[in-house]
Scaffold this motif. Structure first.
Motif, PDB file in Angstrom:
ATOM      1  N   ASP A 221      41.176  46.273  59.158  1.00 55.15           N
ATOM      2  CA  ASP A 221      40.859  47.609  58.651  1.00 55.15           C
ATOM      3  C   ASP A 221      40.267  47.515  57.250  1.00 55.15           C
ATOM      4  OD1 ASP A 221      43.146  47.106  57.037  1.00 55.15           O
ATOM      5  OD2 ASP A 221      44.436  47.988  58.569  1.00 55.15           O
ATOM      6  N   ASP A 222      39.874  48.681  56.704  1.00 57.27           N
ATOM      7  CA  ASP A 222      39.239  48.720  55.389  1.00 57.27           C
ATOM      8  C   ASP A 222      40.138  48.126  54.308  1.00 57.27           C
ATOM      9  OD1 ASP A 222      37.015  49.934  56.462  1.00 57.27           O
ATOM     10  OD2 ASP A 222      37.625  51.964  55.918  1.00 57.27           O
ATOM     11  N   ALA A 223      41.428  48.411  54.393  1.00 58.01           N
ATOM     12  CA  ALA A 223      42.351  47.921  53.375  1.00 58.01           C
ATOM     13  C   ALA A 223      42.381  46.394  53.341  1.00 58.01           C
ATOM     14  CB  ALA A 223      43.755  48.460  53.635  1.00 58.01           C
ATOM     15  N   SER A 224      42.460  45.773  54.511  1.00 55.19           N
ATOM     16  CA  SER A 224      42.523  44.308  54.548  1.00 55.19           C
ATOM     17  C   SER A 224      41.200  43.692  54.114  1.00 55.19           C
ATOM     18  CB  SER A 224      42.908  43.825  55.950  1.00 55.19           C
ATOM     19  OG  SER A 224      41.983  44.266  56.920  1.00 55.19           O
ATOM     20  N   VAL A 225      40.072  44.332  54.451  1.00 53.98           N
ATOM     21  CA  VAL A 225      38.765  43.807  54.047  1.00 53.98           C
ATOM     22  C   VAL A 225      38.617  43.840  52.537  1.00 53.98           C
ATOM     23  CG1 VAL A 225      36.270  44.207  54.127  1.00 53.98           C
ATOM     24  CG2 VAL A 225      37.625  44.396  56.215  1.00 53.98           C
ATOM     25  N   LEU A 226      38.917  44.984  51.904  1.00 54.94           N
ATOM     26  CA  LEU A 226      38.784  45.121  50.453  1.00 54.94           C
ATOM     27  C   LEU A 226      39.755  44.202  49.720  1.00 54.94           C
ATOM     28  CD1 LEU A 226      36.927  47.068  48.726  1.00 54.94           C
ATOM     29  CD2 LEU A 226      36.955  47.473  51.172  1.00 54.94           C
ATOM     30  N   ALA A 227      40.988  44.104  50.219  1.00 56.33           N
ATOM     31  CA  ALA A 227      41.979  43.244  49.575  1.00 56.33           C
ATOM     32  C   ALA A 227      41.559  41.783  49.647  1.00 56.33           C
ATOM     33  CB  ALA A 227      43.346  43.435  50.228  1.00 56.33           C
ATOM     34  N   CYS A 228      41.054  41.371  50.796  1.00 59.42           N
ATOM     35  CA  CYS A 228      40.636  39.989  50.965  1.00 59.42           C
ATOM     36  C   CYS A 228      39.402  39.688  50.114  1.00 59.42           C
ATOM     37  CB  CYS A 228      40.337  39.700  52.441  1.00 59.42           C
ATOM     38  SG  CYS A 228      39.989  37.964  52.772  1.00 59.42           S
ATOM     39  N   MET A 229      38.447  40.622  50.062  1.00 61.81           N
ATOM     40  CA  MET A 229      37.268  40.423  49.233  1.00 61.81           C
ATOM     41  C   MET A 229      37.652  40.253  47.770  1.00 61.81           C
ATOM     42  SD  MET A 229      34.485  43.096  50.837  1.00 61.81           S
ATOM     43  CE  MET A 229      33.364  42.810  49.456  1.00 61.81           C
ATOM     44  N   ALA A 230      38.558  41.089  47.287  1.00 52.41           N
ATOM     45  CA  ALA A 230      38.989  40.985  45.893  1.00 52.41           C
ATOM     46  C   ALA A 230      39.678  39.652  45.645  1.00 52.41           C
ATOM     47  CB  ALA A 230      39.926  42.147  45.553  1.00 52.41           C
ATOM     48  N   TYR A 231      40.515  39.232  46.584  1.00 54.38           N
ATOM     49  CA  TYR A 231      41.182  37.931  46.457  1.00 54.38           C
ATOM     50  C   TYR A 231      40.168  36.795  46.353  1.00 54.38           C
ATOM     51  CZ  TYR A 231      43.629  33.701  47.911  1.00 54.38           C
ATOM     52  OH  TYR A 231      44.097  32.413  47.990  1.00 54.38           O
ATOM     53  N   VAL A 232      39.153  36.828  47.218  1.00 55.01           N
ATOM     54  CA  VAL A 232      38.123  35.790  47.206  1.00 55.01           C
ATOM     55  C   VAL A 232      37.342  35.820  45.898  1.00 55.01           C
ATOM     56  CG1 VAL A 232      35.956  35.055  48.273  1.00 55.01           C
ATOM     57  CG2 VAL A 232      37.920  35.652  49.712  1.00 55.01           C
ATOM     58  N   ASP A 233      36.910  37.005  45.481  1.00 50.21           N
ATOM     59  CA  ASP A 233      36.112  37.120  44.266  1.00 50.21           C
ATOM     60  C   ASP A 233      36.882  36.706  43.016  1.00 50.21           C
ATOM     61  OD1 ASP A 233      33.610  37.888  45.222  1.00 50.21           O
ATOM     62  OD2 ASP A 233      34.181  39.985  45.401  1.00 50.21           O
ATOM     63  N   LEU A 234      38.214  36.814  43.054  1.00 45.47           N
ATOM     64  CA  LEU A 234      39.024  36.470  41.882  1.00 45.47           C
ATOM     65  C   LEU A 234      39.543  35.037  41.904  1.00 45.47           C
ATOM     66  CD1 LEU A 234      41.035  39.793  41.458  1.00 45.47           C
ATOM     67  CD2 LEU A 234      39.299  38.875  39.910  1.00 45.47           C
ATOM     68  N   ASN A 235      39.177  34.258  42.902  1.00 42.74           N
ATOM     69  CA  ASN A 235      39.663  32.878  42.986  1.00 42.74           C
ATOM     70  C   ASN A 235      39.385  32.062  41.724  1.00 42.74           C
ATOM     71  OD1 ASN A 235      40.417  30.771  45.599  1.00 42.74           O
ATOM     72  ND2 ASN A 235      40.703  32.977  45.826  1.00 42.74           N
ATOM     73  N   PRO A 236      38.163  32.091  41.162  1.00 42.98           N
ATOM     74  CA  PRO A 236      37.913  31.295  39.952  1.00 42.98           C
ATOM     75  C   PRO A 236      38.768  31.716  38.758  1.00 42.98           C
ATOM     76  CG  PRO A 236      35.850  31.909  40.992  1.00 42.98           C
ATOM     77  CD  PRO A 236      36.921  32.716  41.660  1.00 42.98           C
ATOM     78  N   ILE A 237      39.054  33.024  38.654  1.00 45.48           N
ATOM     79  CA  ILE A 237      39.896  33.497  37.557  1.00 45.48           C
ATOM     80  C   ILE A 237      41.328  33.031  37.749  1.00 45.48           C
ATOM     81  CG2 ILE A 237      40.888  35.578  36.515  1.00 45.48           C
ATOM     82  CD1 ILE A 237      38.188  36.914  36.890  1.00 45.48           C
ATOM     83  N   ARG A 238      41.825  33.112  38.962  1.00 50.21           N
ATOM     84  CA  ARG A 238      43.183  32.628  39.245  1.00 50.21           C
ATOM     85  C   ARG A 238      43.301  31.133  39.022  1.00 50.21           C
ATOM     86  NH1 ARG A 238      44.060  32.458  44.114  1.00 50.21           N
ATOM     87  NH2 ARG A 238      46.330  32.316  43.991  1.00 50.21           N
ATOM     88  N   ALA A 239      42.208  30.390  39.259  1.00 52.56           N
ATOM     89  CA  ALA A 239      42.217  28.945  39.071  1.00 52.56           C
ATOM     90  C   ALA A 239      41.926  28.552  37.617  1.00 52.56           C
ATOM     91  CB  ALA A 239      41.189  28.290  39.989  1.00 52.56           C
ATOM     92  N   ASN A 240      41.713  29.561  36.772  1.00 54.15           N
ATOM     93  CA  ASN A 240      41.463  29.339  35.347  1.00 54.15           C
ATOM     94  C   ASN A 240      40.181  28.551  35.076  1.00 54.15           C
ATOM     95  OD1 ASN A 240      42.255  29.850  32.687  1.00 54.15           O
ATOM     96  ND2 ASN A 240      43.192  27.824  32.469  1.00 54.15           N
ATOM     97  N   ILE A 241      39.161  28.761  35.929  1.00 54.37           N
ATOM     98  CA  ILE A 241      37.873  28.123  35.670  1.00 54.37           C
ATOM     99  C   ILE A 241      36.806  29.169  35.310  1.00 54.37           C
ATOM    100  CG2 ILE A 241      38.334  26.125  37.128  1.00 54.37           C
ATOM    101  CD1 ILE A 241      36.657  27.385  39.307  1.00 54.37           C
ATOM    102  N   ALA A 242      37.226  30.436  35.199  1.00 55.66           N
ATOM    103  CA  ALA A 242      36.345  31.510  34.749  1.00 55.66           C
ATOM    104  C   ALA A 242      37.203  32.547  34.042  1.00 55.66           C
ATOM    105  CB  ALA A 242      35.601  32.146  35.920  1.00 55.66           C
ATOM    106  N   THR A 243      36.598  33.251  33.104  1.00 57.87           N
ATOM    107  CA  THR A 243      37.351  34.240  32.337  1.00 57.87           C
ATOM    108  C   THR A 243      37.057  35.668  32.770  1.00 57.87           C
ATOM    109  OG1 THR A 243      35.609  34.211  30.651  1.00 57.87           O
ATOM    110  CG2 THR A 243      37.518  32.751  30.311  1.00 57.87           C
ATOM    111  N   THR A 244      35.901  35.899  33.373  1.00 54.35           N
ATOM    112  CA  THR A 244      35.544  37.234  33.854  1.00 54.35           C
ATOM    113  C   THR A 244      34.842  37.110  35.203  1.00 54.35           C
ATOM    114  OG1 THR A 244      33.397  37.186  32.748  1.00 54.35           O
ATOM    115  CG2 THR A 244      35.249  38.126  31.508  1.00 54.35           C
ATOM    116  N   PRO A 245      34.851  38.175  36.010  1.00 51.33           N
ATOM    117  CA  PRO A 245      34.150  38.113  37.304  1.00 51.33           C
ATOM    118  C   PRO A 245      32.673  37.782  37.161  1.00 51.33           C
ATOM    119  CG  PRO A 245      35.613  40.001  37.247  1.00 51.33           C
ATOM    120  CD  PRO A 245      35.609  39.434  35.858  1.00 51.33           C
ATOM    121  N   GLU A 246      32.013  38.355  36.161  1.00 53.29           N
ATOM    122  CA  GLU A 246      30.568  38.150  36.027  1.00 53.29           C
ATOM    123  C   GLU A 246      30.197  36.747  35.564  1.00 53.29           C
ATOM    124  OE1 GLU A 246      31.866  40.461  32.276  1.00 53.29           O
ATOM    125  OE2 GLU A 246      32.378  40.341  34.414  1.00 53.29           O
TER     126      GLU A 246
END
Length: 322
Positions: A173-198
């Motif tokens: 559903d929409d909730a799982s798609v948006l949640a998963c997309m955000a998780y994927v897009d934030l992977n570098p920040i969680r891994a401490n190899i980027a400071t901002t999404p951009e």
């Protein structure tokens, strides 16, 4: 025992899937070897380039991706209708961009005069190619195999590059798609190899932010079309600005290693998703730890189970926290 791939991919239930591939030799393949100091970061560029190339050939849209040092995440949307509407020549053009095809398909594509039996064989091949070009397994195969060969050639070795089969999760559903997309897009920040999404290299969020600055959306990525287009099946039914805000705020909290509440200005999109602010953080920051083979809200999971009455209760179905 792993489930058969044809049981994991069910387009009648959902066209959205989260796929993950991990390297066998870990960070020595895509990141930096801490022992020798040799960098393999350029291989992340290989993977991103390949993802964007395949998005132009398959009837599979790229919703989100992140190429990390030892694994990659990608959220895919299968567009079956698009593939069905392609002409035979269009199917062959796309497939021949990946493989040579057969002598008959090459002749058919060029418009050569060939006998009727050869036309029939070429058209049969084209129908097989059409199915492959809307198949998640074929997409991941065309993504992973060339990268493995290229890396092994660079290393002067043979053997596995990726850990067996890719892992896939159905997003119901929409909730799982948006949640998963955000998780994927934030992977570098969680891994401490980027400071901002951009500034997150080799990610879809960087592509979206870059395009948004010019008032557009990346052509290679599945677009956000807003809530006013619910009757259409040509994009993600949320506003891009809402999503970028949501990812940015979640990323700030993730970097601070806090489970605080999300800014009130972001509550409307979470209300539409049916997820509380606190639980959004649990999902978007720890998606893999809290989900398994099939992901969705409780009612979506129930519909999925009802559609498969012969299956045993599936412990791999995970309800998004509401």
């Amino acid at each position: 025992m792993p489930r058969a791939r044809n049981q994991q991919i069910s387009l009648s239930d959902t066209p959205y899937y989260h796929c993950i591939s991990r390297c066998v030799r870990r960070a020595f393949l895509c990141g930096e070897d801490s022992v020798t100091g040799k960098s393999f970061e350029h291989r992340r560029g290989w993977i991103e380039t390949r993802i964007l190339f395949l998005s132009q050939l398959f009837s599979i849209d790229i919703c989100a991706y992140a190429v990390m040092s030892n694994h990659l995440h990608i959220v895919l949307h299968v567009n079956e209708i698009q593939a069905k509407n392609w002409s035979t020549h269009e199917v062959l053009r796309r497939w021949h961009s990946l493989h040579k095809g057969s002598l008959f398909t090459q002749q058919y594509a060029r418009g050569d005069t060939i006998p009727d039996y050869a036309i029939e064989l070429a058209e049969q091949s084209a129908e097989a190619y059409r199915k492959r070009l809307s198949d998640v397994s074929w997409f991941m195969r065309e993504l992973n195999e060339p990268i493995a060969r290229q890396a092994n050639a660079e290393d002067g070795c043979t053997g596995r590059f990726w850990e067996g089969r890719f892992k896939s999760q159905a997003l119901l559903d929409d909730a799982s798609v948006l949640a998963c997309m955000a998780y994927v897009d934030l992977n570098p920040i969680r891994a401490n190899i980027a400071t901002t999404p951009e500034t997150s290299e080799f990610t879809s969020i960087k592509q979206r932010v870059k395009a948004a600055k010019t008032g557009s959306q990346p052509k290679a990525l599945h677009p956000f079309v807003g809530n006013e287009h619910k009757e259409k099946n040509e994009g993600i039914l949320f506003k891009l600005t809402d999503y970028l805000q949501l990812v940015d705020m979640t990323g700030r909290i993730a970097r601070q290693d806090k489970r605080g509440s999300i800014d009130l200005s972001l509550s409307p999109i979470l209300q539409r998703l049916g997820i509380s602010s606190e639980n959004w953080l649990t999902i978007a920051i720890q998606f893999e730890q809290n989900t398994h083979g099939v992901v969705g809200q409780e009612q979506s999971i129930q519909r999925y189970r009802n559609a498969q009455p012969r299956s045993r209760p599936n412990k791999r179905c995970c309800r998004l926290l509401a």
